[in-house]
Design a protein around this motif. Structure first.
Motif, mmCIF file in Angstrom:
data_model
loop_
_atom_site.group_PDB
_atom_site.id
_atom_site.type_symbol
_atom_site.label_atom_id
_atom_site.label_comp_id
_atom_site.label_asym_id
_atom_site.label_seq_id
_atom_site.Cartn_x
_atom_site.Cartn_y
_atom_site.Cartn_z
ATOM 1 N N GLN A 65 -65.065 -9.636 11.201
ATOM 2 C CA GLN A 65 -63.681 -9.656 10.768
ATOM 3 C C GLN A 65 -63.544 -10.658 9.622
ATOM 4 O OE1 GLN A 65 -61.757 -7.487 12.382
ATOM 5 N NE2 GLN A 65 -59.866 -7.817 11.229
ATOM 6 N N ASN A 66 -63.146 -10.176 8.467
ATOM 7 C CA ASN A 66 -63.055 -11.012 7.275
ATOM 8 C C ASN A 66 -61.617 -11.074 6.771
ATOM 9 O OD1 ASN A 66 -66.049 -11.357 6.896
ATOM 10 N ND2 ASN A 66 -65.921 -9.129 6.702
ATOM 11 N N ASN A 67 -61.277 -12.189 6.163
ATOM 12 C CA ASN A 67 -59.946 -12.379 5.599
ATOM 13 C C ASN A 67 -60.033 -12.348 4.080
ATOM 14 O OD1 ASN A 67 -58.749 -12.824 8.200
ATOM 15 N ND2 ASN A 67 -59.623 -14.889 8.167
ATOM 16 N N VAL B 241 -59.905 -25.172 10.591
ATOM 17 C CA VAL B 241 -60.586 -24.418 9.538
ATOM 18 C C VAL B 241 -59.619 -24.218 8.379
ATOM 19 C CG1 VAL B 241 -61.628 -22.223 8.916
ATOM 20 C CG2 VAL B 241 -62.121 -23.229 11.133
ATOM 21 N N PRO B 242 -59.979 -24.613 7.173
ATOM 22 C CA PRO B 242 -59.082 -24.403 6.023
ATOM 23 C C PRO B 242 -58.788 -22.928 5.821
ATOM 24 C CG PRO B 242 -60.909 -25.877 5.471
ATOM 25 C CD PRO B 242 -61.217 -25.277 6.804
ATOM 26 N N GLN B 243 -57.554 -22.615 5.535
ATOM 27 C CA GLN B 243 -57.187 -21.227 5.260
ATOM 28 C C GLN B 243 -57.502 -20.884 3.805
ATOM 29 O OE1 GLN B 243 -56.154 -19.180 7.931
ATOM 30 N NE2 GLN B 243 -57.011 -21.051 8.812
ATOM 31 N N SER B 244 -57.263 -19.627 3.453
ATOM 32 C CA SER B 244 -57.720 -19.131 2.156
ATOM 33 C C SER B 244 -57.178 -19.948 0.984
ATOM 34 C CB SER B 244 -57.325 -17.662 1.986
ATOM 35 O OG SER B 244 -55.923 -17.521 2.062
ATOM 36 N N GLN B 245 -55.936 -20.428 1.110
ATOM 37 C CA GLN B 245 -55.378 -21.170 -0.009
ATOM 38 C C GLN B 245 -56.077 -22.528 -0.189
ATOM 39 O OE1 GLN B 245 -53.716 -20.278 2.720
ATOM 40 N NE2 GLN B 245 -52.366 -21.868 3.492
ATOM 41 N N ASP B 246 -56.851 -22.956 0.828
ATOM 42 C CA ASP B 246 -57.524 -24.243 0.744
ATOM 43 C C ASP B 246 -58.989 -24.119 0.338
ATOM 44 O OD1 ASP B 246 -55.231 -25.583 1.631
ATOM 45 O OD2 ASP B 246 -55.683 -25.059 3.695
ATOM 46 N N VAL B 247 -59.463 -22.909 0.079
ATOM 47 C CA VAL B 247 -60.848 -22.751 -0.357
ATOM 48 C C VAL B 247 -61.034 -23.537 -1.645
ATOM 49 C CG1 VAL B 247 -62.586 -21.138 -1.186
ATOM 50 C CG2 VAL B 247 -61.149 -20.540 0.762
ATOM 51 N N PRO B 248 -62.048 -24.374 -1.741
ATOM 52 C CA PRO B 248 -62.169 -25.278 -2.893
ATOM 53 C C PRO B 248 -62.444 -24.551 -4.191
ATOM 54 C CG PRO B 248 -64.159 -25.338 -1.559
ATOM 55 C CD PRO B 248 -63.151 -24.547 -0.790
ATOM 56 N N GLY C 220 -61.168 -13.362 -3.172
ATOM 57 C CA GLY C 220 -62.318 -13.697 -2.349
ATOM 58 C C GLY C 220 -62.103 -13.342 -0.889
ATOM 59 N N PHE C 221 -63.012 -13.828 -0.046
ATOM 60 C CA PHE C 221 -62.903 -13.597 1.389
ATOM 61 C C PHE C 221 -63.377 -14.827 2.144
ATOM 62 C CE2 PHE C 221 -67.414 -12.737 0.977
ATOM 63 C CZ PHE C 221 -67.949 -13.188 2.180
ATOM 64 N N THR C 222 -62.880 -14.992 3.362
ATOM 65 C CA THR C 222 -63.434 -15.951 4.313
ATOM 66 C C THR C 222 -63.921 -15.168 5.520
ATOM 67 O OG1 THR C 222 -61.235 -16.305 5.292
ATOM 68 C CG2 THR C 222 -61.954 -17.853 3.584
#
Length: 551
Positions: free
Chosen positions: A278-280, A50-57, A295-297
């Protein structure tokens, strides 16, 4: 210390406080970013792809594509309600424009206030999607191109659904539905994922707010408004995270529920993920620091073959209405930032709103609440002016002490203390009551500064907007005259020539300061001074009647 000095102390404290506030915004220490909690690590171990937050497009589109959908694969959808005028780009399903149809840009303008926009120099958009191993927004081929039945929707009832559909040849279907409501600025975003691929599908929801850093500046020293991001977690009720913070260090927080937001004067945009999950929370800064993102994932999800699941989040794009924000998410109403005296500001605003509901005019409500506050504080005012009257009555004896001891300051001080003790006079008695009123003044200052209800709220005649300065400076001048009359009612007992000159010029200096203050605050201070004048005359008349000379 002579009680008359309290006027100078109040002015100095107030200006110093504003200077401190501005310094904190510009140069204050940045919050320490805590390491990512174990919960996020555990999630990554379950789905390490799963891509982490820095990889969110990012959007991956030009500004022209964002505005008009000129890409060969995307178009825009126009949605109109009685509160929102929204443009959604089918490339990714992002909201790239949002005008607030119930708020005008200026008092005398019909142009609607634009909160989200995709203009090159002032980009501010709300993005959302699905990432993870099988998430369409994490695909190497770019973000998904949703299909829609219409390119224009208008709300005619209580609710409007705008569905966008994306599907693959292998049997994965994602329906992204935006739900709008009558007279509301919230938009629910729901994903229905149907898996007919024959294999489990791993996905994860994300949403983010992206804004250009160099935009409309915050107010100056006397209007210290905030423009930047903020967030809330289960451990931190409300925390600002400035654009400089984002540039220096990315936010990484794991929390149950929570929210992320972009703030500006009177308005807020916020993504509110499910409070049970649980959100990041994360932030990002573009390579050249042109854009800032918060933002959040969400939690990673697995959709088994032949099954379907739903994910949802809520986007708020509108005014900082405390009641609405409080009902929408825990602590979201704290984005109406009343500063360190919020515990005074909140009940004062509630009382103001109640009074306005009765009288129908915010200016009249300010006058009424001023009468209530000054009435409640009358015991303090009386103590202040009784002390000041007694101090003036001692002036002949103090002059005699000065003549007796000359320049011997030690003996002069001892003689004054003995005189105060003998006459049962507290030299600080006139200062403390005024200092106790300072928090109320500052609390009201932030009520008038932060509460969107005062935006474009008129009073009468030339006062058409209580949230900005008096265009003709009538109220500040009247306030200065009222201060001058108060000064004449309480002639200075200060002996130092320099302090005497400063005290004499205090009404002029305060008038200059108040030229830039919101008209509502100046109105409060003017009415407060007029009430104080009346109360002081009544108090002094009673003291004269009891045989104590006050002049």
């Amino acid at each position: 210390m002579e009680s008359q000095r309290s006027f100078m102390i109040i002015a100095l404290l107030f200006v110093s406080y504003l200077l401190w506030q501005q310094w904190q915004m510009d140069y204050g220490p940045k919050p320490v970013v805590a390491p990512v909690e174990n919960t996020q690590t555990q999630q990554t171990e379950v789905h390490d792809d799963v891509p982490q937050s820095q990889d969110v497009p990012a959007s991956g589109m030009t500004h022209a594509d964002l505005v008009a959908g000129t890409s060969t694969q995307s178009k825009t959808i126009h949605v109109t309600t009685d509160a929102l005028d929204v443009v959604i780009n089918t490339k990714g399903g992002d909201i790239v424009s949002a005008n607030l149809t119930d708020f005008n840009v200026d008092l005398d303008s019909d142009e609607k206030f634009s909160l989200l926009r995709a203009t090159p120099s002032n980009l501010y958009i709300a993005q959302s999607g699905l990432i993870g191993r099988d998430g369409p927004d994490a695909s190497k081929n770019g973000r998904p191109d949703y299909q829609t039945q219409s390119d224009s929707y208008t709300l005619t009832g209580e609710k409007l659904d705008v569905p966008l559909v994306w599907q693959t040849d292998t049997g994965l279907t994602v329906t992204k539905t935006f739900t709008f409501y009558a007279n509301q600025h919230k938009v629910d975003v729901n994903y229905t994922i149907t898996n007919q691929t024959g294999e489990p599908v791993h996905i994860q929801q994300y949403a983010q707010l992206k804004q250009v850093v160099e935009g409309e500046k915050s107010g100056g020293m006397f209007m210290p408004t905030y423009r930047g991001s903020a967030y809330s977690t289960d451990e931190t009720r409300y925390e600002k995270y400035t654009f400089d913070d984002i540039e220096e260090s990315n936010l990484k927080k794991s929390t149950k529920g929570g929210w992320v937001a972009m703030l500006q004067h009177y308005f807020v945009s916020a993504w509110i993920p499910p409070k049970t999950e649980q959100n990041n929370l994360f932030t990002k800064s573009s390579a050249n620091h042109t854009y800032a993102t918060i933002g959040f994932t969400g939690e990673p999800k697995t959709v088994e073959a032949g099954q379907s699941t739903s994910l949802n989040t809520t986007l708020y794009i509108g005014p900082k209405d405390q009641d609405l924000l409080h009902n929408l998410a825990d602590n979201l109403d704290l984005t109406v930032d009343y500063g360190i005296f919020f515990w005074i500001s909140q009940p004062l605003f509630a009382l103001l709103k109640f009074i306005q509901g009765i009288v129908g005019n915010w200016g009249v409500a300010i006058i009424v609440i001023t009468i209530i506050v000054k009435g409640a504080m009358y015991p303090l005012t009386k103590a202040q002016y009784v002390s000041m009257g007694k101090m003036r009555a001692l002036q002949p004896k103090m002059a005699a002490l000065k003549e007796r001891y000359g320049d011997d300051r030690q003996k002069m001080s001892m003689g004054m203390m003995e005189l105060y003790k003998k006459e049962k006079v507290n030299p600080m008695g006139g200062c403390f009551p005024m200092l106790l009123q300072m928090p109320i003044f500052l609390a009201l200052y932030y009520v008038f500064l932060e509460s969107v209800e005062f935006r474009h709220a008129g009073f009468f005649l030339w006062i058409k907007d209580l949230s900005v300065q008096d265009p003709y400076y009538v109220l500040p001048v009247l306030m200065g005259i009222s201060m001058f009359l108060l000064q004449k009612l309480n002639p200075a007992t200060i002996q130092d020539p320099m302090q005497q000159k400063i005290f004499q010029w205090m009404p002029v200096m305060m008038t200059i300061f108040f030229l830039w203050f919101p008209a509502g605050l100046v109105l409060y201070w003017l009415v407060s001074n007029l009430i104080t004048l009346t109360q002081a005359k009544i108090i002094y008349a009673g003291m004269e009647k009891n045989g104590l000379k006050t002049k």
